[in-house]
Motif scaffolding. Structure first.
Motif, PDB file in Angstrom:
ATOM      1  N   GLY A 207      -5.991 113.414 -49.929  1.00  0.00           N
ATOM      2  CA  GLY A 207      -4.739 112.686 -50.079  1.00  0.00           C
ATOM      3  C   GLY A 207      -4.019 113.062 -51.358  1.00  0.00           C
ATOM      4  N   TYR A 208      -2.703 113.179 -51.259  1.00  0.00           N
ATOM      5  CA  TYR A 208      -1.858 113.531 -52.400  1.00  0.00           C
ATOM      6  C   TYR A 208      -0.960 112.345 -52.727  1.00  0.00           C
ATOM      7  CZ  TYR A 208      -3.556 118.104 -51.160  1.00  0.00           C
ATOM      8  OH  TYR A 208      -4.387 119.155 -50.872  1.00  0.00           O
ATOM      9  N   LEU A 209      -0.745 112.091 -54.005  1.00  0.00           N
ATOM     10  CA  LEU A 209       0.027 110.941 -54.464  1.00  0.00           C
ATOM     11  C   LEU A 209       1.498 111.328 -54.587  1.00  0.00           C
ATOM     12  CD1 LEU A 209      -0.309 108.000 -55.363  1.00  0.00           C
ATOM     13  CD2 LEU A 209      -0.458 108.855 -57.707  1.00  0.00           C
ATOM     14  N   VAL A 210       2.305 110.809 -53.666  1.00  0.00           N
ATOM     15  CA  VAL A 210       3.733 111.115 -53.613  1.00  0.00           C
ATOM     16  C   VAL A 210       4.492 109.879 -54.092  1.00  0.00           C
ATOM     17  CG1 VAL A 210       5.636 111.785 -52.093  1.00  0.00           C
ATOM     18  CG2 VAL A 210       3.329 112.658 -51.664  1.00  0.00           C
ATOM     19  N   PRO A 211       5.412 110.017 -55.046  1.00  0.00           N
ATOM     20  CA  PRO A 211       6.169 108.860 -55.533  1.00  0.00           C
ATOM     21  C   PRO A 211       7.011 108.232 -54.422  1.00  0.00           C
ATOM     22  CG  PRO A 211       6.550 110.802 -56.912  1.00  0.00           C
ATOM     23  CD  PRO A 211       5.792 111.250 -55.719  1.00  0.00           C
ATOM     24  N   GLY A 212       7.125 106.901 -54.454  1.00  0.00           N
ATOM     25  CA  GLY A 212       7.952 106.164 -53.502  1.00  0.00           C
ATOM     26  C   GLY A 212       7.162 105.721 -52.282  1.00  0.00           C
TER      27      GLY A 212
END
Length: 101
Positions: free
Chosen positions: A39-44
């Protein structure tokens, strides 16, 4: 999300300590073992319909490989988990092995 099928938050139950996932409704209903997830942390707070194509360019937030089911069909789907308190979304591939229907 597998292909165009979206599993909403009220349609699944996950036991993190055992890598077991139950999808309770829809086309994907059944008992699964999670083999691996990244999993990658994407803003919003990103809706499933608006996943950025470059999500893997964002910081890595989680990665594990635990399931060991062999000889059963595995499907790779996309996990999209929104966290309002962080104003962020974790997006990435998850490999699921269906154990029963």
């Amino acid at each position: 999300m597998c292909g165009s099928t979206v599993v909403t938050a009220d349609q699944w139950v996950h036991n993190p300590s055992s890598s077991v996932l139950f999808i309770t409704a829809g086309d994907l209903a059944g008992h699964y073992v999670i083999k691996d997830v990244t999993g990658y942390l994407v803003p919003g707070l990103i809706p499933a319909a608006e996943i950025p194509a470059d999500y893997a360019a964002y910081p890595l937030a989680l990665q594990w490989d635990r399931g060991r089911k062999e000889g059963l069909e595995t499907e790779t789907c996309l996990v999209v988990s929104r966290f309002a308190h962080m104003d962020a979304t974790i997006i990435g591939p998850v490999s699921l092995t269906k154990v029963s229907g």
